[in-house]
Each structure stands twice: as structure tokens, then as C-alpha cells.
Motif scaffolding. Structure first.
Motif, mmCIF file in Angstrom:
data_model
loop_
_atom_site.group_PDB
_atom_site.id
_atom_site.type_symbol
_atom_site.label_atom_id
_atom_site.label_comp_id
_atom_site.label_asym_id
_atom_site.label_seq_id
_atom_site.Cartn_x
_atom_site.Cartn_y
_atom_site.Cartn_z
ATOM 1 N N LEU A 427 48.595 65.149 65.369
ATOM 2 C CA LEU A 427 49.844 65.659 66.344
ATOM 3 C C LEU A 427 50.038 66.815 65.829
ATOM 4 N N PHE A 428 49.672 67.091 64.776
ATOM 5 C CA PHE A 428 50.083 68.537 64.513
ATOM 6 C C PHE A 428 48.920 69.666 64.580
ATOM 7 N N SER A 429 47.564 69.226 64.261
ATOM 8 C CA SER A 429 46.010 69.477 64.809
ATOM 9 C C SER A 429 46.214 69.945 65.996
ATOM 10 N N LEU A 446 49.675 60.023 69.831
ATOM 11 C CA LEU A 446 50.276 59.667 69.178
ATOM 12 C C LEU A 446 50.455 58.528 68.671
ATOM 13 N N LEU A 447 51.138 57.828 69.949
ATOM 14 C CA LEU A 447 51.031 56.050 70.558
ATOM 15 C C LEU A 447 49.657 55.271 69.756
ATOM 16 N N ALA A 448 48.763 55.896 70.226
ATOM 17 C CA ALA A 448 47.257 55.650 69.823
ATOM 18 C C ALA A 448 46.830 55.452 69.318
ATOM 19 N N GLY A 449 47.650 56.610 67.917
ATOM 20 C CA GLY A 449 46.272 56.816 67.355
ATOM 21 C C GLY A 449 48.065 55.764 65.596
ATOM 22 N N PHE A 450 48.482 55.439 65.990
ATOM 23 C CA PHE A 450 49.496 55.107 65.241
ATOM 24 C C PHE A 450 49.165 53.535 65.257
ATOM 25 N N ALA A 451 48.813 52.872 67.092
ATOM 26 C CA ALA A 451 48.335 51.946 67.784
ATOM 27 C C ALA A 451 47.758 50.868 65.705
ATOM 28 N N ILE A 452 46.117 51.641 66.726
ATOM 29 C CA ILE A 452 45.157 51.798 65.527
ATOM 30 C C ILE A 452 45.661 51.636 64.170
ATOM 31 N N SER A 453 45.626 52.698 63.582
ATOM 32 C CA SER A 453 46.330 52.544 61.987
ATOM 33 C C SER A 453 46.861 51.098 61.643
ATOM 34 N N LEU A 454 48.097 51.125 62.978
ATOM 35 C CA LEU A 454 49.465 50.183 62.412
ATOM 36 C C LEU A 454 47.783 48.753 61.684
ATOM 37 N N TRP A 455 47.015 48.618 62.863
ATOM 38 C CA TRP A 455 46.283 47.307 63.089
ATOM 39 C C TRP A 455 45.102 47.173 62.119
ATOM 40 N N LEU A 530 41.986 61.255 64.218
ATOM 41 C CA LEU A 530 40.629 61.215 65.261
ATOM 42 C C LEU A 530 41.353 61.155 66.551
ATOM 43 N N VAL A 531 41.617 59.327 66.351
ATOM 44 C CA VAL A 531 42.106 58.581 67.094
ATOM 45 C C VAL A 531 42.911 60.195 68.145
ATOM 46 N N THR A 532 44.904 60.033 67.723
ATOM 47 C CA THR A 532 45.266 60.981 68.175
ATOM 48 C C THR A 532 44.803 62.065 69.056
ATOM 49 N N LEU A 533 44.322 62.822 67.752
ATOM 50 C CA LEU A 533 43.203 63.909 68.504
ATOM 51 C C LEU A 533 42.463 63.703 69.664
ATOM 52 N N LEU A 534 41.797 62.454 69.827
ATOM 53 C CA LEU A 534 40.845 62.279 71.170
ATOM 54 C C LEU A 534 41.248 62.326 72.254
#
Length: 612
Positions: A427-429, A446-455, A530-534
């Protein structure tokens, strides 16, 4: 649980040394509560009045993330998996470089107290709120682990009272955070780094003498396959290889140094930008020293127990207890020295917990209280900050009780940072590096990155990766004079790595478990970032990201890099803020901390792109 009697035990002098460390820490808090007129404003309390210099801040940065999890976890890690952990030395270099050259210039220029203020300036208030909430949850979870870990290990080896130690740590921390604010936190950290180095040094010196020299330790380690520095296997599922540590480690640690409030708050509190950058680079040396000490302690552990592993032979019940076991084993004839090592482990805890409490108070006051209660005076905000410190201190002690249900501590701690820290770093990047990112893209990312990380993170806790992924090295017990039923040689590959209470046993392994959930824990954060950025970039483009008129101060510019060389041109590098009047008498070259309130045209005429 009974203490194994073939090693030494705690004597009065050990308790004296330990209590002395707690008392000095508390005394520093009392001193800063009253020194220089005490904590007049919330800025004094949360930011040390922006007058800190580079060296204490650098030591403080080092202390905060070298917690007891490091003191107890890293040597055990090296003992079981070999010295490849020392590749982190290269990782730390990249992390400090990125933090100092990418994130620091933007944060320092904007003169913010909470890093999440940036998210509101760059995107909008909603995104700031998301960042704040994620940070608060992550930090309370992590702090619980940090308080509980050393208490547990020391309790089982030395018989030190478990919950007594947990509560004592929490109370002393809360005490000096509440009284002394950031200055107390920084100066207690400086004292605690000293204690940590002394504790490590005593173990290293005595182990070297006991084992008959450094060469013996190294040759033992080499024979046992512990000097496995160069594993260039690019496979992302291997737990630690050169690549997972360099790439994954850089992402994981940048979430801590680049954007985590506990760290950023410290270097932004420096009196000018040169000191802020310098503090990060000096802190790098501190990180290297502590890493070297802990890796060497791990090799000494192996050299000492290469024929009789205390863990397999059930003398200790967790790998985290190996270090205290070694200390009581080799230092039993020196009363007070085991106490010094315990003080060393606890210094790690205190410094981490205190920085967490102070950062949590800062974020709560700046992001949740100040925007909604604009009429509060500085004095009452200072009181609220202190109240918040007490509240979070209590919450962290409560969290330690929850941590008692979670297994393998080092991994759990880093997984939490990876799962929550990765998306936040993304998010900051997005904000700092991608000019066309807008708030819709940022939120979706942020939502996508967070979902993937938690999974992946939760999956890995439930179905830990197989031993061929984690590659534990063999531990021998043939030198122990104990009667073991069956064979007298056990390889630890049978012991599952994650002893998490949430683990699911005897389940059919699916390809999902063997591939996705077996991802090296260091890549959790990389994936999230990377997911958040992309996703953020892809969503921002069609939703009008190109059309926003952004203030260039919110982005990283070429000027930020070139200004590194200004130090050689002129001494006084004053930030050129036109909108903020300067006081002649104040030597504070940071616009956010002037005696005059900011001209806050901030709330209505926000220089902001899209509004959700």
C-alpha cells in the motif's frame, strides 16, 4: 515442571542482576518524565520533541527488532538448520538502503507523527483507517508473542515463575512508556542493547573456553553440516535458501523498517534528515553485530551438544529452551552471569514491547483521537497518549496469554509480520512509487494482498510443510547416558516444525498443501506486497488514476536521492516549506513541530486526487 538437575540453577545473584536491569529501565522512565519540564505536549510524548540524534536512535532501532525471539530463537534456528541464517546480513543491508532512500525522505518531508497520516494525504481517510486498524491488530498480536516467548523458555529451564515474569515485563514496560514517552523508550533501548551484547558476549567467551577455542567450534559445526552458507536452490518452497532469504527476507524486514510505525516513529523523531538517515545506517552495524553473536551462539550450541542433543533426549521440551539450557550448563560456576543472560533476553523483550506500546499510543492518538476531537488541547492529548500507553500495555499482557496457545515462536512472529506487513508495504509502495495509483486501486489492492497473505499464512499454520521443505539437519543422542527405548540415534526429521496448537494431523496431503501452503514463510510478505502493488496498478488505471493532480511531495522524486549530497554543500539543510512560518528562536528545522500551530488548510482543501 521440574528443573533438570544436571545443569546449574538460578541463584540469588542471578535474580539480583535481573532485577537490577528492570530497575534501571524503570529509573530511565522516571528521569525522562521530569527532565526538561516533562512531557508537555503529545508531540513531546510521542516524538521526543523531534530533537533526537542519530546514535541513540540507531541503537534503539536495533534493540526493538532484536527481541527475545531473536536472542532465544536465532541460536536454536542455527543449531537445527545451520548457519545459512547468516545470509540475513546481506538482507539487512538492502532493507536499510530501501528504508533510508525510498520511505524515509517522503515521511520526513511531510513531518508526520503516524505513518498512516501519509495514507490520508495520498489517498483518503478511509484507507488511513484500514492501515491503522491492521497495524494495531498486528502489533498487539506480535507483542504478545514477544512477552510470552522468553518467559516460557526461562520458566522451563530455570524454574523462573512464568506468569510472574510475563506480568513484571509488561508492567515495567508500561510504566516507563507511560511516564517517559519516546525519549524514555529510546534511552532504555540504548541501555538494553548494552545488556544484550554483554549477555551474548558472556556466553560466547565461556563457550569458546569450554569447547577449546573458536577453531574447535567451527570444525565441529563444519563436520555436522552446520556451515551451509551457500544453498542456491531457487525453489520457492525451500524454507531457507540464499534466494528466499535475500528476496523474501528483504520484503519481510522492509515491512518493519520501511513502514512499521514502531520503527518509522523513531527515525522521524531525529532532529534533521541527515541524522535520520545516519541512524538507519548506524543501526545496520548493530544488526550485524547481534546477528553475528546469535549465529555464533548457535554454532557453539551445536559444538557443545553434537553427541547428545538435549531436545531429542527430552531434557528441554522446545527448541527455544536450548539457549538458556546452554547458559546454565556452561556458566553454572559463575553466579550472576546466567542472570545477565536472562537480563539479555528480557532486554530484547522490553525494548520491543516498549516501542510497540509507544507506537500504538501514537497511532491511536494521531489517527483515531485527534481527527475526531479537534478541540482537545495539547496537554489533554498528552494525557490521552499516556492513558493509551497503559491500555495497550494491559492488552499486550492479555495477548501473551493467547500466545501461550501458539507454537514455534520465531516462525509465528515472522508469519504475522509477513501476513499483515506485506499488504501494508504494498500500500505504501503504491503511494510513494506509483504516481497514477488512486484510492480505489489502493483499497482493492490492499484487500487482494491481504486475502492472499491470510490464505497462505493460515494454510501453512494448519498444514505445516514437510521436512524435505524445511531441511532440518540431523541431531545425535548417542553420547547421552540415557536409556532410550528402541534406537539410540534419532533424526529430528520426525519432529514436525510447527508445533502450533492449530495444526491438523493425519490428513491426506493434497497438491495445494504440498505447493501453495509449503511456500517459504519468508515469501508470505513478498506475495502480499506484490499482489497489492499489481492489483492496485491494474485497478487504478481504468478508474481515473492518470487524471488526478497530485502534490509531488507525496511521491519519491529524483531530488530526494540527489539531496543526499547536499550535506557536503551547506551545513544547515532547512526544509523549504513555504506554508509554515518559522520561529527565530526554535532550532527545530522540522515544520511539523513548531511552536506555531500548522496552518491547517488540511481538512477541506486537501490536495488529494480522487475521493471515494
Amino acid at each position: 515442571m521440574d528443573v533438570p538437575r544436571d545443569i546449574g540453577s538460578f541463584v540469588v545473584w542471578d535474580y539480583v542482576v535481573f532485577a537490577g536491569m528492570l530497575l534501571i529501565s524503570a529509573a530511565i522512565g522516571i528521569y525522562y518524565a521530569f527532565a526538561g519540564g516533562g512531557q508537555q505536549t503529545s508531540k513531546d510524548f510521542l516524538m521526543g520533541g523531534r530533537s533526537m540524534t542519530a546514535v541513540p536512535v540507531a541503537l534503539s532501532l536495533t534493540a526493538s527488532f532484536m527481541s527475545a525471539v531473536t536472542v532465544l530463537g536465532t541460536p536454536a534456528e542455527v543449531y537445527r538448520f545451520g548457519a545459512i541464517f547468516s545470509i540475513f546480513a546481506i538482507t539487512y543491508f538492502f532493507v536499510v538502503l530501501i528504508s533510508a532512500e525510498v520511505f524515509l525522505p517522503v515521511f520526513y518531508r511531510l513531518g508526520i507523527t503516524s505513518t498512516y497520516e501519509y495514507l490520508e494525504l495520498r489517498f483518503n481517510r478511509f484507507i488511513r483507517l484500514c492501515g491503522t486498524v491492521l497495524f494495531i491488530v498486528q502489533t498487539i498480536l506480535y507483542t504478545g508473542i514477544v512477552i510470552y516467548a522468553p518467559a516460557l523458555a526461562l520458566n522451563q529451564v530455570t524454574g523462573f515463575d512464568l506468569w510472574g515474569a510475563v506480568v513484571a515485563t509488561g508492567v515495567v514496560c508500561t510504566f516507563y512508556c507511560t511516564l517517559g514517552g519516546l525519549k524514555a523508550v529510546v534511552w532504555t533501548d540504548v541501555f538494553q542493547v548494552g545488556i544484550m551484547v554483554a549477555g551474548f558476549a558472556s556466553v560466547i567467551i565461556q563457550a569458546t573456553i569450554t569447547q577449546g577455542g573458536i577453531n574447535t567450534i567451527l570444525s565441529d559445526a563444519s563436520n555436522g553440516g552446520r556451515l551451509n552458507f551457500w544453498n542456491f536452490n531457487p525453489h520457492p518452497l525451500q524454507r531457507h535458501t540464499f534466494w528466499t532469504i535475500i528476496i523474501g527476507g528483504t520484503f519481510t524486514w522492509t515491512t518493519i523498517y520501511g513502514v512499521n510505525q514502531s520503527q518509522v516513529q523513531r527515525y522521524i523523531s531525529c532532529k534533521n534528515r541527515f541524522h535520520a538517515k545516519l541512524s538507519l545506517y548506524i543501526n545496520l552495524v548493530g544488526l550485524w553485530v547481534i546477528l553475528t553473536c546469535s549465529v555464533f551462539c548457535g554454532l557453539a550450541l551445536y559444538s557443545r551438544y553434537r553427541d547428545c542433543d538435549p531436545w531429542t533426549s527430552k531434557k528441554v521440551s522446545e527448541a527455544d529452551q536450548l539457549m538458556p539450557y546452554l547458559v546454565l550448563d556452561i556458566l553454572r560456576n559463575y553466579p550472576g552471569v546466567p542472570g545477565l543472560f536472562v537480563a539479555c533476553a528480557y532486554s530484547g523483550t522490553l525494548s520491543t514491547v516498549s516501542s510497540s506500546i509507544n507506537a500504538l499510543a501514537a497511532v491511536t492518538v494521531e489517527d483515531l483521537v485527534r481527527p475526531h476531537f479537534k478541540s482537545l488541547s495539547e496537554k489533554s492529548l498528552s494525557w490521552i497518549s499516556q492513558g493509551m500507553s497503559v491500555l495497550y500495555g494491559a492488552l499486550c499482557i492479555g495477548m501473551a496469554a493467547v500466545a501461550s496457545l501458539m507454537g514455534a515462536l520465531l516462525q509465528a512472529a515472522l508469519s504475522i509480520f509477513g501476513m499483515v506487513g506485506g499488504p501494508l508495504l504494498g500500500l505504501f509502495s503504491l503511494g510513494i512509487l506509483v504516481p497514477f495509483a488512486n484510492s480505489i486501486g489502493a483499497f482493492t489492492g490492499l484487500l487482494a494482498g491481504f486475502a492472499i497473505s491470510l490464505w497462505v499464512g493460515i494454510g501453512a499454520q494448519l498444514y505445516p510443510p514437510l521436512p524435505e521443505r524445511t531441511l532440518p539437519l540431523s541431531l545425535e543422542v548417542h553420547g547421552c547416558n540415557i536409556t532410550h527405548n528402541g534406537s539410540d540415534w534419532i533424526s529430528t526429521t520426525e519432529m514436525p516444525f510447527s508445533t502450533s496448537a492449530f495444526q491438523i494431523h493425519n490428513v491426506e496431503r493434497t497438491p495445494l498443501m504440498d505447493n501453495w501452503y509449503s511456500l517459504s514463510y519468508l515469501y508470505f510478505s513478498t506475495t502480499g506486497t506484490l499482489v497489492t502493488l499489481l492489483v492496485g496498478m491494474l485497478i487504478s488505471l481504468p478508474t481515473g488514476g492518470r487524471r488526478q493532480n497530485l502534490d509531488p511531495r507525496f511521491l519519491l522524486t529524483k531530488q530526494d536521492f540527489l539531496s543526499n549530497f547536499d550535506v557536503f554543500k551547506k551545513k544547515n539543510h532547512v526544509l523549504s516549506y513555504k506554508s509554515h512560518p518559522y520561529m527565530e528562536d526554535g532550532g527545530i528545522d522540522n515544520p511539523a513541530f513548531n511552536h506555531i500551530e500548522l496552518n491547517s488548510t488540511d481538512h477541506s482543501g486537501k490536495i488529494n486526487g480522487t475521493r471515494l
